[in-house]
Design a protein around this motif. Structure first.
Motif, PDB file in Angstrom:
ATOM      1  N   GLU A   5     -39.566 -46.922  35.338  1.00 41.14           N
ATOM      2  CA  GLU A   5     -38.433 -47.847  35.283  1.00 41.14           C
ATOM      3  C   GLU A   5     -38.730 -49.026  34.358  1.00 41.14           C
ATOM      4  OE1 GLU A   5     -35.378 -47.422  36.571  1.00 41.14           O
ATOM      5  OE2 GLU A   5     -36.091 -45.448  37.167  1.00 41.14           O
ATOM      6  N   VAL A   6     -39.959 -49.506  34.394  1.00 44.30           N
ATOM      7  CA  VAL A   6     -40.351 -50.602  33.510  1.00 44.30           C
ATOM      8  C   VAL A   6     -40.267 -50.148  32.052  1.00 44.30           C
ATOM      9  CG1 VAL A   6     -42.293 -52.049  32.808  1.00 44.30           C
ATOM     10  CG2 VAL A   6     -41.771 -51.758  35.222  1.00 44.30           C
ATOM     11  N   GLU A   7     -40.727 -48.938  31.768  1.00 35.74           N
ATOM     12  CA  GLU A   7     -40.671 -48.418  30.398  1.00 35.74           C
ATOM     13  C   GLU A   7     -39.225 -48.288  29.921  1.00 35.74           C
ATOM     14  OE1 GLU A   7     -43.096 -44.876  30.775  1.00 35.74           O
ATOM     15  OE2 GLU A   7     -44.725 -45.888  29.700  1.00 35.74           O
ATOM     16  N   LYS A   8     -38.325 -47.847  30.802  1.00 37.40           N
ATOM     17  CA  LYS A   8     -36.910 -47.748  30.441  1.00 37.40           C
ATOM     18  C   LYS A   8     -36.334 -49.120  30.117  1.00 37.40           C
ATOM     19  CE  LYS A   8     -35.835 -43.711  33.278  1.00 37.40           C
ATOM     20  NZ  LYS A   8     -35.094 -43.260  34.476  1.00 37.40           N
ATOM     21  N   ALA A   9     -36.681 -50.102  30.922  1.00 38.51           N
ATOM     22  CA  ALA A   9     -36.178 -51.463  30.681  1.00 38.51           C
ATOM     23  C   ALA A   9     -36.738 -52.035  29.386  1.00 38.51           C
ATOM     24  CB  ALA A   9     -36.537 -52.367  31.861  1.00 38.51           C
ATOM     25  N   LEU A  10     -38.014 -51.786  29.120  1.00 39.59           N
ATOM     26  CA  LEU A  10     -38.625 -52.297  27.892  1.00 39.59           C
ATOM     27  C   LEU A  10     -38.087 -51.615  26.642  1.00 39.59           C
ATOM     28  CD1 LEU A  10     -42.362 -52.885  28.784  1.00 39.59           C
ATOM     29  CD2 LEU A  10     -40.756 -54.563  27.916  1.00 39.59           C
ATOM     30  N   ALA A  11     -37.597 -50.396  26.779  1.00 41.58           N
ATOM     31  CA  ALA A  11     -37.047 -49.686  25.631  1.00 41.58           C
ATOM     32  C   ALA A  11     -35.850 -50.441  25.051  1.00 41.58           C
ATOM     33  CB  ALA A  11     -36.636 -48.268  26.025  1.00 41.58           C
ATOM     34  N   LYS A  12     -35.172 -51.206  25.886  1.00 36.80           N
ATOM     35  CA  LYS A  12     -34.003 -51.959  25.427  1.00 36.80           C
ATOM     36  C   LYS A  12     -34.262 -53.449  25.283  1.00 36.80           C
ATOM     37  CE  LYS A  12     -30.740 -48.656  27.212  1.00 36.80           C
ATOM     38  NZ  LYS A  12     -29.598 -48.388  28.061  1.00 36.80           N
ATOM     39  N   ARG A  13     -35.371 -53.939  25.847  1.00 39.96           N
ATOM     40  CA  ARG A  13     -35.649 -55.372  25.818  1.00 39.96           C
ATOM     41  C   ARG A  13     -36.833 -55.748  24.946  1.00 39.96           C
ATOM     42  NH1 ARG A  13     -33.607 -58.110  30.596  1.00 39.96           N
ATOM     43  NH2 ARG A  13     -32.559 -56.604  31.899  1.00 39.96           N
ATOM     44  N   GLU A  14     -37.822 -54.898  24.864  1.00 47.27           N
ATOM     45  CA  GLU A  14     -39.081 -55.115  24.142  1.00 47.27           C
ATOM     46  C   GLU A  14     -40.014 -56.109  24.821  1.00 47.27           C
ATOM     47  OE1 GLU A  14     -38.930 -54.140  19.545  1.00 47.27           O
ATOM     48  OE2 GLU A  14     -38.016 -56.070  20.007  1.00 47.27           O
ATOM     49  N   LEU A  15     -39.482 -57.129  25.451  1.00 46.11           N
ATOM     50  CA  LEU A  15     -40.304 -58.189  26.040  1.00 46.11           C
ATOM     51  C   LEU A  15     -39.710 -58.576  27.385  1.00 46.11           C
ATOM     52  CD1 LEU A  15     -42.674 -60.177  25.355  1.00 46.11           C
ATOM     53  CD2 LEU A  15     -40.927 -61.749  24.549  1.00 46.11           C
ATOM     54  N   LEU A  51     -46.618 -60.806  31.392  1.00 49.89           N
ATOM     55  CA  LEU A  51     -45.698 -60.659  30.264  1.00 49.89           C
ATOM     56  C   LEU A  51     -45.981 -59.336  29.573  1.00 49.89           C
ATOM     57  CD1 LEU A  51     -43.498 -61.922  28.470  1.00 49.89           C
ATOM     58  CD2 LEU A  51     -45.336 -62.958  27.134  1.00 49.89           C
ATOM     59  N   LEU A  52     -44.962 -58.486  29.483  1.00 47.75           N
ATOM     60  CA  LEU A  52     -45.109 -57.144  28.925  1.00 47.75           C
ATOM     61  C   LEU A  52     -44.355 -57.021  27.609  1.00 47.75           C
ATOM     62  CD1 LEU A  52     -44.444 -55.100  32.183  1.00 47.75           C
ATOM     63  CD2 LEU A  52     -46.639 -55.879  31.291  1.00 47.75           C
ATOM     64  N   TYR A  53     -44.945 -56.257  26.691  1.00 43.84           N
ATOM     65  CA  TYR A  53     -44.318 -56.019  25.387  1.00 43.84           C
ATOM     66  C   TYR A  53     -44.483 -54.553  25.009  1.00 43.84           C
ATOM     67  CZ  TYR A  53     -43.806 -55.824  20.330  1.00 43.84           C
ATOM     68  OH  TYR A  53     -43.418 -55.474  19.056  1.00 43.84           O
ATOM     69  N   GLN A  54     -43.418 -53.986  24.507  1.00 43.16           N
ATOM     70  CA  GLN A  54     -43.468 -52.632  23.943  1.00 43.16           C
ATOM     71  C   GLN A  54     -42.433 -52.562  22.826  1.00 43.16           C
ATOM     72  OE1 GLN A  54     -42.337 -49.308  26.477  1.00 43.16           O
ATOM     73  NE2 GLN A  54     -43.864 -48.046  25.481  1.00 43.16           N
ATOM     74  N   GLU A  55     -42.877 -52.114  21.671  1.00 40.65           N
ATOM     75  CA  GLU A  55     -41.986 -52.027  20.518  1.00 40.65           C
ATOM     76  C   GLU A  55     -40.876 -51.016  20.784  1.00 40.65           C
ATOM     77  OE1 GLU A  55     -42.449 -50.655  15.930  1.00 40.65           O
ATOM     78  OE2 GLU A  55     -44.044 -51.895  16.777  1.00 40.65           O
ATOM     79  N   ALA A  56     -39.643 -51.401  20.483  1.00 40.10           N
ATOM     80  CA  ALA A  56     -38.494 -50.518  20.670  1.00 40.10           C
ATOM     81  C   ALA A  56     -38.521 -49.392  19.646  1.00 40.10           C
ATOM     82  CB  ALA A  56     -37.199 -51.300  20.554  1.00 40.10           C
ATOM     83  N   LYS A  57     -38.036 -48.240  20.063  1.00 43.04           N
ATOM     84  CA  LYS A  57     -37.987 -47.090  19.164  1.00 43.04           C
ATOM     85  C   LYS A  57     -36.675 -47.037  18.393  1.00 43.04           C
ATOM     86  CE  LYS A  57     -41.217 -44.439  21.963  1.00 43.04           C
ATOM     87  NZ  LYS A  57     -41.848 -45.632  22.437  1.00 43.04           N
ATOM     88  N   GLU A  58     -35.620 -47.597  18.969  1.00 40.02           N
ATOM     89  CA  GLU A  58     -34.319 -47.621  18.317  1.00 40.02           C
ATOM     90  C   GLU A  58     -34.130 -48.944  17.574  1.00 40.02           C
ATOM     91  OE1 GLU A  58     -30.905 -46.297  20.580  1.00 40.02           O
ATOM     92  OE2 GLU A  58     -32.261 -45.466  22.083  1.00 40.02           O
ATOM     93  N   ALA A  59     -33.624 -48.861  16.367  1.00 40.23           N
ATOM     94  CA  ALA A  59     -33.471 -50.048  15.519  1.00 40.23           C
ATOM     95  C   ALA A  59     -32.552 -51.100  16.137  1.00 40.23           C
ATOM     96  CB  ALA A  59     -32.937 -49.635  14.155  1.00 40.23           C
ATOM     97  N   LYS A  60     -31.544 -50.678  16.878  1.00 41.24           N
ATOM     98  CA  LYS A  60     -30.601 -51.654  17.432  1.00 41.24           C
ATOM     99  C   LYS A  60     -31.226 -52.527  18.523  1.00 41.24           C
ATOM    100  CE  LYS A  60     -28.419 -48.461  20.699  1.00 41.24           C
ATOM    101  NZ  LYS A  60     -27.163 -47.840  21.082  1.00 41.24           N
ATOM    102  N   TYR A  61     -32.357 -52.113  19.092  1.00 38.90           N
ATOM    103  CA  TYR A  61     -33.029 -52.903  20.121  1.00 38.90           C
ATOM    104  C   TYR A  61     -34.224 -53.684  19.585  1.00 38.90           C
ATOM    105  CZ  TYR A  61     -30.257 -50.011  23.259  1.00 38.90           C
ATOM    106  OH  TYR A  61     -29.222 -49.381  23.886  1.00 38.90           O
ATOM    107  N   MET A  62     -34.499 -53.562  18.305  1.00 32.60           N
ATOM    108  CA  MET A  62     -35.643 -54.261  17.718  1.00 32.60           C
ATOM    109  C   MET A  62     -35.287 -55.722  17.474  1.00 32.60           C
ATOM    110  SD  MET A  62     -37.312 -51.652  15.028  1.00 32.60           S
ATOM    111  CE  MET A  62     -38.148 -50.192  15.564  1.00 32.60           C
TER     112      MET A  62
END
Length: 104
Positions: free
Chosen positions: A36-46, A83-94
């Protein structure tokens, strides 16, 4: 992903006024929670994760669990907040990753 000091400072400054998205209590953490955290980070990054007073894990244990079981980077652990960070894979969420890549 290893972050440099400049990158971490930038992310911390961006997260300064954020409120925690997830809160961990007595139930602790699991693989399902991490998905669930990974799904949320996919759209938020931070985002921030907060540990409640009754949580059975410490913030450092939580950070180690997240980094060992996923591709999420822990940018900061302070008190009961991670504080968590993961680079978004989709350009619109970067939003943050564009600036983070410039600071490398």
């Amino acid at each position: 992903m290893q972050l440099t000091g400049k990158q971490k400072r930038y992310l911390r400054s961006q997260a300064n006024k954020m409120t925690p998205v997830f809160s961990i209590g007595k139930a602790g953490v699991s693989e399902d929670w991490l998905l669930e955290v990974e799904k949320a980070l996919a759209k938020r990054e931070l985002m921030k994760v907060n540990l409640q007073q009754g949580a059975e894990v410490s913030a450092k244990e939580l950070a180690a669990f997240i980094e060992d079981n996923s591709s999420i980077t822990v940018a900061q652990v302070i008190g009961k907040t991670v504080l968590l960070y993961q680079e978004a894979k989709e350009a619109k969420y970067m939003k943050y990753s564009l600036e983070v890549s410039k600071l490398a």
